[in-house]
Design an enzyme around this catalytic site. Structure first.
Site, mmCIF file in Angstrom:
data_model
loop_
_atom_site.group_PDB
_atom_site.id
_atom_site.type_symbol
_atom_site.label_atom_id
_atom_site.label_comp_id
_atom_site.label_asym_id
_atom_site.label_seq_id
_atom_site.Cartn_x
_atom_site.Cartn_y
_atom_site.Cartn_z
ATOM 1 N N MET A 165 -38.284 -40.281 -38.714
ATOM 2 C CA MET A 165 -39.106 -39.772 -37.623
ATOM 3 C C MET A 165 -39.112 -40.809 -36.514
ATOM 4 O O MET A 165 -39.338 -41.996 -36.735
ATOM 5 C CB MET A 165 -40.524 -39.429 -38.082
ATOM 6 C CG MET A 165 -41.316 -40.500 -38.755
ATOM 7 S SD MET A 165 -42.953 -39.828 -39.175
ATOM 8 C CE MET A 165 -43.726 -41.262 -39.899
ATOM 9 N N TYR A 442 -47.871 -50.066 -40.022
ATOM 10 C CA TYR A 442 -47.150 -48.864 -39.567
ATOM 11 C C TYR A 442 -47.776 -47.575 -40.094
ATOM 12 O O TYR A 442 -48.677 -47.590 -40.911
ATOM 13 C CB TYR A 442 -45.664 -48.945 -39.852
ATOM 14 C CG TYR A 442 -45.148 -49.047 -41.265
ATOM 15 C CD1 TYR A 442 -45.957 -48.942 -42.377
ATOM 16 C CD2 TYR A 442 -43.779 -49.255 -41.472
ATOM 17 C CE1 TYR A 442 -45.443 -49.024 -43.653
ATOM 18 C CE2 TYR A 442 -43.250 -49.347 -42.749
ATOM 19 C CZ TYR A 442 -44.085 -49.228 -43.833
ATOM 20 O OH TYR A 442 -43.559 -49.312 -45.092
ATOM 21 N N GLU A 443 -47.302 -46.469 -39.527
ATOM 22 C CA GLU A 443 -47.870 -45.128 -39.759
ATOM 23 C C GLU A 443 -49.335 -45.047 -39.336
ATOM 24 O O GLU A 443 -50.150 -44.383 -39.953
ATOM 25 C CB GLU A 443 -47.715 -44.699 -41.226
ATOM 26 C CG GLU A 443 -46.306 -44.716 -41.752
ATOM 27 C CD GLU A 443 -45.323 -43.973 -40.861
ATOM 28 O OE1 GLU A 443 -45.746 -43.080 -40.111
ATOM 29 O OE2 GLU A 443 -44.134 -44.299 -40.894
ATOM 30 N N GLY A 444 -49.651 -45.716 -38.247
ATOM 31 C CA GLY A 444 -51.021 -45.771 -37.760
ATOM 32 C C GLY A 444 -51.719 -46.964 -38.378
ATOM 33 O O GLY A 444 -51.958 -47.007 -39.586
#
Length: 596
Positions: A165, A442-444
């Site tokens: 992504m 990461y990933e928020g």
């Protein structure tokens, strides 16, 4: 070199004794045939793959890293990674929980979750290559057109292709409303996409024959901000109508990030120079489609730190039993040796038990949420699906943030157990610490997860979903309230439940006056609620262990001891966190910016 032994006994305890997974799955038509023996067989074989194939590559992959050929823009993964991935594909592992319509085995998420924990323990960097593919599969499965599903899902399911992504850009991280990548419509219905993406895990590599990128970009007439973002599927090699590979697409790796950890995974700077893509979902609704992948990734990142916590614990225990240093303060415990094994020292035990309690608590919580996700996806009852969706949404930021924070604490403790050797690469411990640190980012970031939990998942609905989860806890407290043997677990569980209710109300009232109060309290608040979820899981596990403590099986004796440690030494952290939540905003904001 560090060693890894799949924790199959504890996994079986969580799945079969705590969660009664096979009985729950019988109520779901898609999984009614899945029984305990099937689950155990899958995880036993999966554990062998993790321990025997990819774990031996973890240390060498970290030392070697990935190599970019700047002329061809091709990336080579570390030695052995490609061959291990071929074994993974040959074994059918990518298809484990995928839809049978596209070649999947159709096993439940809860089984795939346990399998991925083992992969993450063995080699997080390697596991990110197939892990991100599963997220791309989920997004296309939920929002792709029939044509996109036909072209991409069978290949992603089989693992012949991998996925990524592509969200972040050099000038924007979490704030995706700032992204600038452009998508120009073409006469044939495709789009030409131009822009730059950074921090793209597994963005370029030599493990698979094609890479399917999911890319966020803006249409020419898109409104500003996050309401003007669309999602596109952009393959490394264009895909012909018959599914064969066409020419090389204009998306390539412009550079690799030089990172603190996860060296074996290619974190790529991706350049799109008129790359051909097709839209996923509706125009300007790209975030809705991408959130399927992002939420899957957030659960996956929590699982990464769970895996690291487990493997770090295993190696620290082995070292602590073997390493001799000093004598116990109460007198020699190994008089036949020059000194005592360091496991006799209270603080070493505290570090080890912290890692163990966080690993076993995390395993219980992630298994619980994975089972709720299976119900949300497969139940025939619409009300049950909605209730499970809400609970998964509530607990996702806790899994991502609380378990990754705990992973950082646990791996650091386990490195400390090794003393100076923990700082040396060949022992493997410093790699676990370095690898675990990214999981908080990461990933928020974990702050974003905390804001999501408190602001969106709780205060936005006046705590309705939290109250439903709290009701489950209250019912368990009520059931065990007269059980004398359970009081050491039930009383603190009931107490933290009451305190979370009061604290939530207090923060909500403050937020009505000043929304920044949410930002001041959110991180500490998430950790308090994280402990509430762990206390619930640990109390339930203690109840099972009490029933079998006289069975002669040392597993239950150890489980009960770890539960007692959690309630005595870890849960009390919440007292200080609640106090800092209540301290509010003023001490954070009163200083003038110029004085920083």
């Amino acid at each position: 070199m560090p060693q890894y032994n799949p924790p199959l006994r504890d996994m079986q305890f969580v799945l079969h004794e705590l969660l009664h997974v096979a009985d729950e799955l019988k109520m779901l038509p898609a999984h009614a045939e899945v029984d305990e023996d099937t689950i155990n067989a899958v995880l036993e074989e999966g554990g062998k793959f993790a321990a025997e194939v990819i774990a031996p590559l973890n240390l060498s992959g970290d030392a070697e890293g990935c190599v970019l050929d700047k002329t061809t823009h091709e990336v080579k993964a570390p030695k052995g990674f490609k061959e291990a991935y071929a074994q993974y594909v040959e074994g059918g592992w990518p298809a484990l929980s995928c839809d049978p319509e596209f070649g999947g085995q159709g096993l439940p998420v809860v089984v795939n979750n346990a399998f991925y924990e083992m992969l993450n323990s063995a080699n997080q960097a390697w596991t990110m290559y197939p892990g991100l593919s599963h997220g791309a599969y989920e997004a296309l499965h939920a929002h792709g057109t029939p044509e996109q599903k036909r072209l991409y899902l069978p290949k992603l399911t089989s693992g012949v292709w991998t996925g990524t992504m592509c969200l972040t850009e050099p000038h924007c991280g979490t704030d995706l409303g700032l992204l600038r990548s452009k998508a120009e419509p073409q006469a044939d219905g495709t789009y030409k996409i131009t822009g730059q993406k950074i921090f793209i895990s597994a963005g370029e590599h030599d493990l698979a024959e094609n890479i399917v990128h999911l890319v966020l970009a803006r249409l020419p007439d898109a409104p500003a901000g996050s309401k003007g973002i669309s999602l596109f599927v952009v393959p490394k090699f264009n895909v012909n109508a018959d599914g064969s590979l066409g020419e090389r697409n204009a998306i390539y790796c412009g550079g690799l990030e030089h990172k603190m950890g996860i060296h074996g995974n290619a974190t790529a700077q991706m350049v799109l120079d008129g790359a051909v893509g097709t839209m996923v979902g509706q125009p300007n609704k790209g975030l809705q489609a991408m959130f399927v992948m992002m939420n899957a990734a957030r659960l996956g990142v929590g699982n990464q730190s769970l895996g690291l916590t487990e493997v770090a614990y295993q190696n620290a225990v082995a070292y602590a039993k073997d390493r001799i240093q000093m004598r116990a303060l109460s007198g020699p415990k190994a008089p036949d040796k020059a000194a005592d094994p360091i496991i006799v020292h209270p603080d070493v035990r505290k570090m080890l038990l912290t890692a163990r309690a966080y690993a076993e608590g995390g395993r219980a919580l992630t298994g619980y949420v994975a089972l709720q996700l299976d119900k949300a996806l497969s139940s025939d009852d619409a009300d049950e699906r909605k209730a499970c969706e809400d609970e998964v949404a509530l607990l996702t930021p806790i899994i991502k943030a609380f378990i990754t924070d705990n992973g950082w604490i646990a791996t650091s403790h386990c490195m400390q157990v090794f003393g100076g050797h923990g700082f040396i690469h060949e022992w493997g411990m410093e790699q676990f610490v370095r690898d675990s640190r990214i999981n908080m980012i990461y990933e928020g970031t974990n702050t974003i997860q905390a804001l999501d939990l408190l602001g969106r998942k709780i205060l936005a609905n006046n705590g309705a979903v939290l109250k439903k989860f709290g009701k489950k806890i209250a019912e368990f407290v009520e059931e065990e309230g007269t059980n004398e043997a359970m009081q050491e677990f039930i009383n603190p569980l009931a107490d933290i439940g009451d305190k979370v209710t009061k604290l939530t109300t207090e923060i909500g009232m403050k937020a009505f006056q000043n929304p920044d109060e949410v930002g001041a309290a959110a991180v500490d608040y998430l950790r308090v609620v994280g402990h509430l979820t762990f206390a619930y899981m640990w109390a339930r596990m203690a109840r099972l262990a009490l029933d079998k403590k006289d069975s002669g099986d040392p597993f239950y004796t150890a489980k009960l001891s770890t539960a007692r440690f959690y309630f005595a030494k870890l849960l009390p952290e919440t007292a200080g966190l609640i106090r800092t939540c209540r301290a509010g905003l003023s001490s954070l904001m009163e200083m003038d910016e110029a004085l920083f």
